[in-house]
Scaffold this motif. Structure first.
Motif, PDB file in Angstrom:
ATOM      1  N   GLU A 134       0.805  -1.238   0.031  1.00 52.18           N
ATOM      2  CA  GLU A 134       0.070  -0.048  -0.036  1.00 52.18           C
ATOM      3  C   GLU A 134       0.925   1.272  -0.049  1.00 52.18           C
ATOM      4  O   GLU A 134       1.737   1.282   0.625  1.00 52.18           O
ATOM      5  CB  GLU A 134      -0.953  -0.020   1.067  1.00 52.18           C
ATOM      6  CG  GLU A 134      -2.007  -0.927   1.343  1.00 52.18           C
ATOM      7  CD  GLU A 134      -3.117  -0.645   2.176  1.00 52.18           C
ATOM      8  OE1 GLU A 134      -2.386  -0.150   3.300  1.00 52.18           O
ATOM      9  OE2 GLU A 134      -4.201  -0.795   2.008  1.00 52.18           O
ATOM     10  N   PRO A 169       0.762   5.733  -0.578  1.00 53.30           N
ATOM     11  CA  PRO A 169      -0.227   6.915  -0.338  1.00 53.30           C
ATOM     12  C   PRO A 169      -0.751   7.232  -1.801  1.00 53.30           C
ATOM     13  O   PRO A 169       0.103   7.253  -2.884  1.00 53.30           O
ATOM     14  CB  PRO A 169       0.494   7.918   0.131  1.00 53.30           C
ATOM     15  CG  PRO A 169       2.049   7.702  -0.019  1.00 53.30           C
ATOM     16  CD  PRO A 169       1.957   6.041  -0.049  1.00 53.30           C
ATOM     17  N   LEU A 191      -0.808  10.054  -3.263  1.00 56.42           N
ATOM     18  CA  LEU A 191      -0.057  10.996  -3.997  1.00 56.42           C
ATOM     19  C   LEU A 191       0.774  10.203  -5.089  1.00 56.42           C
ATOM     20  O   LEU A 191       1.374  10.806  -5.910  1.00 56.42           O
ATOM     21  CB  LEU A 191       1.214  11.679  -3.030  1.00 56.42           C
ATOM     22  CG  LEU A 191       0.451  12.740  -2.211  1.00 56.42           C
ATOM     23  CD1 LEU A 191       1.552  13.244  -1.177  1.00 56.42           C
ATOM     24  CD2 LEU A 191       0.010  14.079  -3.078  1.00 56.42           C
ATOM     25  N   ARG A 211      -1.956   7.979 -10.025  1.00 54.13           N
ATOM     26  CA  ARG A 211      -2.641   8.917 -11.145  1.00 54.13           C
ATOM     27  C   ARG A 211      -3.946   8.159 -11.527  1.00 54.13           C
ATOM     28  O   ARG A 211      -3.487   6.949 -12.059  1.00 54.13           O
ATOM     29  CB  ARG A 211      -2.109   9.470 -11.872  1.00 54.13           C
ATOM     30  CG  ARG A 211      -2.609  10.645 -12.815  1.00 54.13           C
ATOM     31  CD  ARG A 211      -1.962  11.194 -13.796  1.00 54.13           C
ATOM     32  NE  ARG A 211      -0.657  12.058 -13.409  1.00 54.13           N
ATOM     33  CZ  ARG A 211       0.243  12.534 -13.929  1.00 54.13           C
ATOM     34  NH1 ARG A 211       0.182  12.451 -15.429  1.00 54.13           N
ATOM     35  NH2 ARG A 211       1.178  13.246 -13.513  1.00 54.13           N
ATOM     36  N   ARG A 240      -8.391   2.186 -14.260  1.00 53.76           N
ATOM     37  CA  ARG A 240      -7.025   1.943 -14.284  1.00 53.76           C
ATOM     38  C   ARG A 240      -6.595   3.169 -13.435  1.00 53.76           C
ATOM     39  O   ARG A 240      -6.789   4.050 -13.402  1.00 53.76           O
ATOM     40  CB  ARG A 240      -6.899   2.181 -15.836  1.00 53.76           C
ATOM     41  CG  ARG A 240      -7.539   1.315 -16.623  1.00 53.76           C
ATOM     42  CD  ARG A 240      -6.945   1.314 -18.278  1.00 53.76           C
ATOM     43  NE  ARG A 240      -6.881   2.634 -18.595  1.00 53.76           N
ATOM     44  CZ  ARG A 240      -5.374   3.140 -19.113  1.00 53.76           C
ATOM     45  NH1 ARG A 240      -4.599   2.204 -19.524  1.00 53.76           N
ATOM     46  NH2 ARG A 240      -5.337   4.498 -19.556  1.00 53.76           N
ATOM     47  N   ARG A 277      -2.246   4.232 -12.536  1.00 57.04           N
ATOM     48  CA  ARG A 277      -0.527   4.214 -12.592  1.00 57.04           C
ATOM     49  C   ARG A 277      -0.018   4.781 -11.284  1.00 57.04           C
ATOM     50  O   ARG A 277      -0.235   5.644 -10.822  1.00 57.04           O
ATOM     51  CB  ARG A 277      -0.684   5.147 -13.838  1.00 57.04           C
ATOM     52  CG  ARG A 277       1.171   4.880 -14.310  1.00 57.04           C
ATOM     53  CD  ARG A 277       1.414   5.503 -15.440  1.00 57.04           C
ATOM     54  NE  ARG A 277       2.756   5.172 -15.653  1.00 57.04           N
ATOM     55  CZ  ARG A 277       3.641   6.104 -16.472  1.00 57.04           C
ATOM     56  NH1 ARG A 277       3.297   7.323 -17.072  1.00 57.04           N
ATOM     57  NH2 ARG A 277       4.960   5.553 -16.795  1.00 57.04           N
ATOM     58  N   ALA A 299       5.733   3.043 -11.842  1.00 54.52           N
ATOM     59  CA  ALA A 299       5.429   3.413 -12.920  1.00 54.52           C
ATOM     60  C   ALA A 299       4.296   2.490 -13.784  1.00 54.52           C
ATOM     61  O   ALA A 299       4.074   2.960 -15.084  1.00 54.52           O
ATOM     62  CB  ALA A 299       6.545   4.035 -13.867  1.00 54.52           C
ATOM     63  N   ARG A 300       3.929   1.492 -13.177  1.00 55.14           N
ATOM     64  CA  ARG A 300       3.179   0.522 -14.024  1.00 55.14           C
ATOM     65  C   ARG A 300       1.700   1.062 -13.849  1.00 55.14           C
ATOM     66  O   ARG A 300       1.036   1.543 -12.897  1.00 55.14           O
ATOM     67  CB  ARG A 300       3.200  -0.875 -13.302  1.00 55.14           C
ATOM     68  CG  ARG A 300       4.540  -1.583 -13.286  1.00 55.14           C
ATOM     69  CD  ARG A 300       5.205  -1.689 -14.727  1.00 55.14           C
ATOM     70  NE  ARG A 300       4.389  -2.723 -15.387  1.00 55.14           N
ATOM     71  CZ  ARG A 300       4.834  -3.918 -15.501  1.00 55.14           C
ATOM     72  NH1 ARG A 300       5.721  -4.476 -14.696  1.00 55.14           N
ATOM     73  NH2 ARG A 300       4.029  -4.849 -16.104  1.00 55.14           N
ATOM     74  N   PHE A 301       1.072   0.771 -15.006  1.00 54.24           N
ATOM     75  CA  PHE A 301      -0.651   0.774 -14.924  1.00 54.24           C
ATOM     76  C   PHE A 301      -1.075  -0.573 -14.240  1.00 54.24           C
ATOM     77  O   PHE A 301      -0.535  -1.691 -14.780  1.00 54.24           O
ATOM     78  CB  PHE A 301      -0.862   0.994 -16.480  1.00 54.24           C
ATOM     79  CG  PHE A 301      -0.946   2.237 -17.028  1.00 54.24           C
ATOM     80  CD1 PHE A 301      -1.838   3.347 -16.944  1.00 54.24           C
ATOM     81  CD2 PHE A 301       0.125   2.698 -17.564  1.00 54.24           C
ATOM     82  CE1 PHE A 301      -1.451   4.540 -17.343  1.00 54.24           C
ATOM     83  CE2 PHE A 301       0.670   3.738 -18.118  1.00 54.24           C
ATOM     84  CZ  PHE A 301      -0.364   5.013 -17.906  1.00 54.24           C
ATOM     85  N   ALA A 308      -2.693  -5.077 -14.741  1.00 49.13           N
ATOM     86  CA  ALA A 308      -3.199  -4.958 -16.119  1.00 49.13           C
ATOM     87  C   ALA A 308      -3.175  -6.094 -16.911  1.00 49.13           C
ATOM     88  O   ALA A 308      -2.540  -6.818 -16.846  1.00 49.13           O
ATOM     89  CB  ALA A 308      -2.128  -3.506 -16.883  1.00 49.13           C
ATOM     90  N   ARG A 322      -1.063   9.107   9.514  1.00 50.44           N
ATOM     91  CA  ARG A 322      -1.852   7.885   9.210  1.00 50.44           C
ATOM     92  C   ARG A 322      -1.845   6.695  10.324  1.00 50.44           C
ATOM     93  O   ARG A 322      -0.824   6.646  10.745  1.00 50.44           O
ATOM     94  CB  ARG A 322      -1.265   7.070   8.092  1.00 50.44           C
ATOM     95  CG  ARG A 322      -1.890   5.968   7.617  1.00 50.44           C
ATOM     96  CD  ARG A 322      -2.843   6.382   6.544  1.00 50.44           C
ATOM     97  NE  ARG A 322      -2.520   6.933   5.538  1.00 50.44           N
ATOM     98  CZ  ARG A 322      -3.562   7.114   4.289  1.00 50.44           C
ATOM     99  NH1 ARG A 322      -4.685   6.841   4.445  1.00 50.44           N
ATOM    100  NH2 ARG A 322      -3.074   7.701   3.501  1.00 50.44           N
ATOM    101  N   GLN A 357       1.968  -0.581 -22.006  1.00 48.72           N
ATOM    102  CA  GLN A 357       1.909  -1.432 -20.982  1.00 48.72           C
ATOM    103  C   GLN A 357       0.572  -2.000 -21.252  1.00 48.72           C
ATOM    104  O   GLN A 357       0.220  -3.147 -20.860  1.00 48.72           O
ATOM    105  CB  GLN A 357       1.800  -0.668 -19.566  1.00 48.72           C
ATOM    106  CG  GLN A 357       3.239  -0.129 -19.265  1.00 48.72           C
ATOM    107  CD  GLN A 357       3.114   0.478 -17.810  1.00 48.72           C
ATOM    108  OE1 GLN A 357       2.367   0.081 -16.788  1.00 48.72           O
ATOM    109  NE2 GLN A 357       4.175   1.300 -17.618  1.00 48.72           N
ATOM    110  N   THR A 358      -0.516  -1.276 -21.779  1.00 52.23           N
ATOM    111  CA  THR A 358      -1.808  -1.894 -21.564  1.00 52.23           C
ATOM    112  C   THR A 358      -2.422  -2.290 -22.861  1.00 52.23           C
ATOM    113  O   THR A 358      -3.324  -3.180 -23.036  1.00 52.23           O
ATOM    114  CB  THR A 358      -2.731  -0.810 -21.101  1.00 52.23           C
ATOM    115  OG1 THR A 358      -2.937   0.282 -21.731  1.00 52.23           O
ATOM    116  CG2 THR A 358      -2.310  -0.344 -19.656  1.00 52.23           C
TER     117      THR A 358
END
Ligand SMILES: [Zn+2]
Lengths: 98, 997
Positions: free
Chosen positions: A12, A14, A16, A19, A57, A59, A65-67, A85, B282, B743-744
């Protein structure tokens, strides 16, 4: 700020670091050039925008940097689960009533 | 000398440590540990402010964060004038300077008080009614007046010189509130070894133990127990104890915002201390122990200075050693005010009478009050208070009517009961439930991993509170991995307990009356206003709230919401829960912008990106412009040159000789891998498979809808390696777009993407002499036209360092872009500059770059396109691979609207008067004589003075533009209509011969 589990980093992190990238499981046709206007409209413009469970979806843009895909409840904002994905829509959601 | 109302032997402050302060330019003496409120009360000062709407004199209602009235301005210096500080929260320091607000010319004589007499004009909803007509008056009269009258304090007019800290923290158990409940929960959790944070908004922990003289825990006075427990917690390594720290916001997944007031209580904080610190915590579990807030009685003139909450009077006495009067009256609907009467009586203050709305209450406090000889009146109401700047008497009447009796008093202590502080619970998205028996909202359904304990949970009595809180703390730590170690639960020897009371208007202020019985002190909302709102059709509490502004002031209705709700419910004839409770929103108490912003201001507000040649350009006197985060050299003025002259010279010199331009900010992405060409085919409209190694191509990237998303020159360095450039602003989103598809959608492609924007400095050398400038410094690259034609790329060395040398042009001249590792950027620039000087070349900035490219009709994505422009619209159809079967946007491009006739197309414009330069963004019409609103057929996207052309030039998007060549169109401007001719987009060297010139 939400905590989101990245299925690649397997932890997990945060909100921030992430996206949102729109609805998931919207498949781009292998023969997109030959698609009808109606099919293209469905693919590009029409979104479910549900009240409740949404598949979307995300990212991990400031991380690996993975979707990836996520199931989230738009009422409570809670993430139900995340998955990689390319994996199919989960048949059963954890904690869902039947 | 001790202040007049300081009671010797009462309170916990050391009389020896005095602090002098001033209020409205008058000097007073207080004691260290005082709040500004207790120090003023010790000096007999009750009148501290004027109310918002009616300018009524106001004093202290409370002794804590819920204070609606006693808002003052604290002045440290010119830049530190903090308005709307609650005097009940501000700690005293030696030299403190405070001023009252919302009064002119003085607090005792305030001209604005005429509003009080004219109050029928200001009744509920007056904002919506009074200021409607005539229309012009809103702008010229009402708004300026309202703005001048609104807001209580005065904002400082200088930048805030203080700094604000920020920290993230993680813990297993976060305890919000450091009264008996919070301390008990923290003790239970702390012993198990988990990380515990305990926060309380007050300077001293203890909560209501500060005034509850009857509490005894573990064999000692309740407050002494609290102090000992806090000392113990502070000594533990796994516990963080934060005083002066308010939990103001409860966000998703137990993310709680706290703000710690670090130095507002210090005389000389010094530069090293932050003013406030924002904690973003948190927590795995949150224990909410936020207590309850006493409600006032709603009766006529209940806002007179000296009329205050009973618990506040008790706090001032038992903690600060201050009597709020010498002859006090008590008006109550529950037991707790009796304790205040008893404490004050024992301290030597005369209690003139207790007026109790209840008919036959019984209990130990009542017996004790009676035993002390205090007059008690059951079944009676205080129907009004007299006195203007200070209460002088209370008028008492049987609650069902009858003879009045006036009792002289100098303070009235009131209690209508206690409202559980469910604010943070509610912010956590928990749902409150109404307990019909006790007439209060308490936590119902939880949405997060938290638990409410004690008074905020509707738990009455110290014993029950400690039991509940201790168990909750133990469970929270056990659930989050705490050890099974048990500590001794605090043992309550004696405690106070009270509940019930009343909601809504008291007798004499009920339906049919028009007295000023205040519900919301800060926004001046009376019981009558709320009834009126219901009469005028506001049936939901959310509407009543907005119509009357009840609960909408900075105190967020801490004392007023329940009363307002009850009055609305009574008027509607509905039970309270059906009328509904308004939503609690963050922040719980006002939070400064400073603490939210933290260090992110000034130079740290946003990153600044500088290119490798920034220092050189600055030393040459370049003027910079902001492009995204980048600082880019805009133009290089020589002595005596304005921008216009400098840009003209730069443009002419580039075409005549040559120029150097820093193009480093362009986005650069390396696309590498066996399937790199396949990937490029899918992401760009152009064909790539057949592009030879060492050659370049101008590429267009679309979104799936067919509109231009980005563009740039791409060089193929090897069969499996492309050097892609993007627009300066588009670099991050193009990278994201590429990654998304890779990637997708196309994960089967074996490709890697790397952002190399910052790895390479890019020096564009353009103009007829460009090759002569570069060639002497280059090794290993044949730069002849045959070996290195326009649109090619070579790898070799320049000045001994590696280079990717592009032959390309954004000026229409023979041109090169020298890519070198960014660390060498400045050195290579200086070497090229030295060569350029031999030929008379210039350095040019972004403005000249824009002019030069516009002279050639080269578009800038984002300036000449706006996200609704297709390649065809931009005249770039040639860049779309006609034989391709797939690329992103291929289907979007043939949508009916995108192939329809009459779309806006990019064209050139020449003004009939060559000296007139159009404004970018100006609208274009075909017929300037048509009536307004005119039909606008397009707009100017780029417009410059072109010294090379000796005239102005412009690009524009015009409906059916390419069919309008030679037509005259019109650009209506405020100072007259400008005639323009539609032309092609190329203004210089239409045949493109200069690329090899
Ligand atoms: Zn990740």
């Amino acid at each position: 700020m939400l905590l989101i589990r990245c299925p690649y980093c397997e932890e997990e992190r945060p909100e921030l670091e992430f996206r949102n990238a729109g609805e998931a499981h919207v498949v781009r046709s292998a023969n997109i050039a030959g698609e009808s206007d109606d099919d293209f409209e469905k693919f590009f413009f029409i979104r479910a925008n549900p009240k409740g469970v949404i598949y979307e979806r995300w990212r991990h843009i400031h991380g690996c940097a993975r979707f990836f895909n996520a199931v989230r409840d738009t009422v409570t904002d809670k993430f139900v689960m995340t998955y990689k994905a390319g994996e199919p829509k989960p048949a059963k959601l954890p904690g869902a009533a039947k | 000398m001790s202040a007049a109302f300081r009671i010797s032997g009462a309170g916990r402050l050391s009389q020896a440590k005095t602090a002098s302060f001033s209020f409205d330019d008058k000097s007073y003496t207080g004691i260290e540990g005082d709040t500004l409120a207790s120090a003023l009360l010790a000096n007999g000062v009750h009148l501290v402010g004027r109310s918002f709407k009616y300018h009524r004199p106001r004093g202290f209602l409370s002794a804590g964060a819920e204070e609606p009235n006693a808002l003052v301005q604290i002045v440290r210096d010119d830049a530190r004038k903090t308005p709307n500080v609650r005097a009940t929260v501000q700690e005293l320091y030696d030299g403190l300077t405070a001023n009252s607000q919302n009064r002119w010319p003085s607090l005792a004589f305030d001209v604005g008080a005429v509003n009080d007499i004219a109050s029928p004009l200001f009744s509920a909803g007056f904002y919506y009614k009074t200021f409607m007509w005539p229309k012009w008056a809103w702008r010229d009269l009402y708004e300026p007046k309202i703005r001048a009258a609104a807001g209580l304090g005065v904002s400082p007019d200088k930048p805030d010189p203080d700094h604000y800290a920020a920290r993230y923290a993680h813990c297993e158990v976060l305890v919000l509130g450091g009264g008996a409940a919070g301390i008990a929960a923290a003790l239970a959790a702390a012993e198990t070894g988990v990380r515990v944070i305990l926060a309380d908004e007050q300077a001293e922990f203890g909560g209501s133990l500060r005034f509850e003289s009857g509490a005894r825990i573990d064999g000692q006075d309740g407050y002494a127990w609290a102090r000992a427990a806090i000392a113990k917690l502070k000594a533990m390594g796994n516990v963080r104890v934060l005083s002066r720290t308010t939990a103001f916001g409860y966000y998703a997944q137990n993310f709680v915002g706290l703000v710690e007031r670090v130095s507002d209580h210090l005389k000389n904080p010094g530069r090293e201390l932050a003013r406030e610190r924002l904690w973003q915590v948190r927590a795995k579990r949150v224990v909410i122990a936020t207590g309850a807030i006493e409600r006032h009685m709603v009766f006529a003139n209940n806002d007179r200075p000296g009329v205050m909450l009973a618990s506040a009077a008790r706090t001032y006495l038992n903690h600060y050693g201050v009597a709020v009067g010498r002859n006090v009256g008590v008006y109550t609907a529950n037991d707790s005010a009796y304790a205040a009467a008893i404490d004050l009586n024992k301290a030597g203050v005369n209690v003139a009478a207790i007026v109790d709305l209840r008919d036959n209450p019984a209990g130990p406090v009542i017996d004790e009050a009676r035993a002390l000889g205090i007059e008690i009146n059951f079944g009676r109401a205080v129907v009004s208070a007299s006195g203007k700047l200070r209460v002088s008497s209370m008028t008492v009447q049987p609650k069902n009517g009858g003879g009045e009796r006036t009792i002289p008093v100098d303070a009235i202590l009131m209690s209508a009961g206690w409202t559980p502080s469910v604010h943070l619970f509610s912010q956590s998205r928990g749902k409150v439930a109404f307990n019909d028996e006790t007439k209060r909202f308490v936590p119902g359904t939880y949405a997060q991993d938290c638990v409410s304990v004690g008074a905020c949970n509707g738990t009455d009595g110290l014993d029950a509170t400690i039991d509940e809180a201790y168990a909750a703390g133990a469970k929270a730590s056990k659930d989050t991995g705490g050890s099974a170690r048990k500590s001794a639960k605090p043992k309550v020897d004696a405690g106070e307990s009270w509940s019930r009371g009343m909601l809504g208007a008291a007798p004499g202020a009920g339906p049919g009356t028009t007295v000023k019985a205040f519900v919301d002190f800060q926004n001046d909302v009376t019981a009558k206003d709320i009834r009126q709102a219901v009469h005028e059709g506001m049936h939901s509490i959310e509407h009543v709230k907005r119509f009357t502004t009840n609960g909408m002031a900075t105190d967020q209705g801490k004392t007023s919401n329940m009363h307002g709700l009850a009055i609305a419910a009574e008027e509607l004839g509905k039970p309270i829960p059906q009328v509904g409770l308004t939503t609690f929103r963050a922040p719980y108490t006002p939070v400064t912008f400073g603490s939210i912003v933290g260090h992110a201001r000034g130079a740290l507000f946003d990153p600044t990106r500088r290119t490798a040649t920034h220092g050189w350009a600055a030393s040459q006197g370049a003027v910079f412009e902001d492009v995204g985060h980048w600082k880019r050299a805009w133009y290089f003025p020589k002595a005596g040159e304005d921008m216009h002259k400098a840009v003209d010279r730069e443009c002419v010199t580039v075409r005549k000789v040559g120029g150097l331009f820093d193009a480093s900010t362009l986005g650069k992405i390396e696309v590498v891998g066996p399937d790199a060409a396949k990937f490029m085919e899918l992401l760009y409209t152009n064909p790539w498979e057949k592009l030879e190694t060492g050659r370049c191509r101008y590429g267009i990237m679309l979104r799936e809808d067919g509109f231009i998303y980005d563009d740039g020159v791409v060089g193929r360095l090897a069969p499996d390696r492309f050097h892609v450039t993007t627009t300066t602003g588009g670099a991050p989103r193009v990278m994201n777009h590429m990654e998304d598809y890779l990637q997708t959608e196309f994960p089967h492609l074996n490709v890697w993407l790397t952002s190399i924007t910052e790895q390479w400095a890019v020096i564009a050398v353009q103009g007829p002499k460009s090759r002569d400038i570069i060639a002497p410094l280059v090794e290993g690259i044949d730069m002849s036209d045959e070996a290195m034609p326009h649109m090619s790329v070579r790898e070799g060395k320049i000045c001994g360092v590696p280079t990717r040398l592009f032959r390309m042009s954004f000026t229409g001249e023979r041109g090169f872009e020298v890519n070198v590792p960014a660390d060498y950027g400045e050195a290579v620039w200086e070497a090229l500059w030295a060569e350029g000087q031999k030929h008379g070349a210039t350095a040019y900035g972004t403005e000249a770059m824009h002019v030069l490219r516009a002279e050639k009709g080269y578009i800038i994505v984002g300036q000449d396109t706006d996200g609704t422009v297709t390649p065809n619209d931009a005249g770039l159809d040639w860049a779309v691979g006609k034989k391709k079967t797939d690329f992103v946007g291929i289907r979007g491009l043939i949508r009916p609207d995108l192939v329809a006739k009459g779309r806006k197309q990019l064209v050139g414009l020449k003004t009939k008067d060559p000296k007139v330069v159009l404004e970018e963004g100006a609208q274009i019409v075909a017929d300037p004589k048509q009536p307004i609103p005119m039909k606008m057929i397009g707009h100017v996207t780029s417009s410059y003075w072109s010294e090379n052309c000796g005239r102005s030039i412009a690009l524009a998007l015009v409906a059916g533009g390419r069919d309008r060549m030679g037509q005259t169109l019109y650009v209506p401007m405020p100072n007259g209509t400008i005639e323009v001719e539609v032309t092609g987009m190329v203004f210089v060297d239409e045949k493109g011969e200069r690329l090899n010139g």
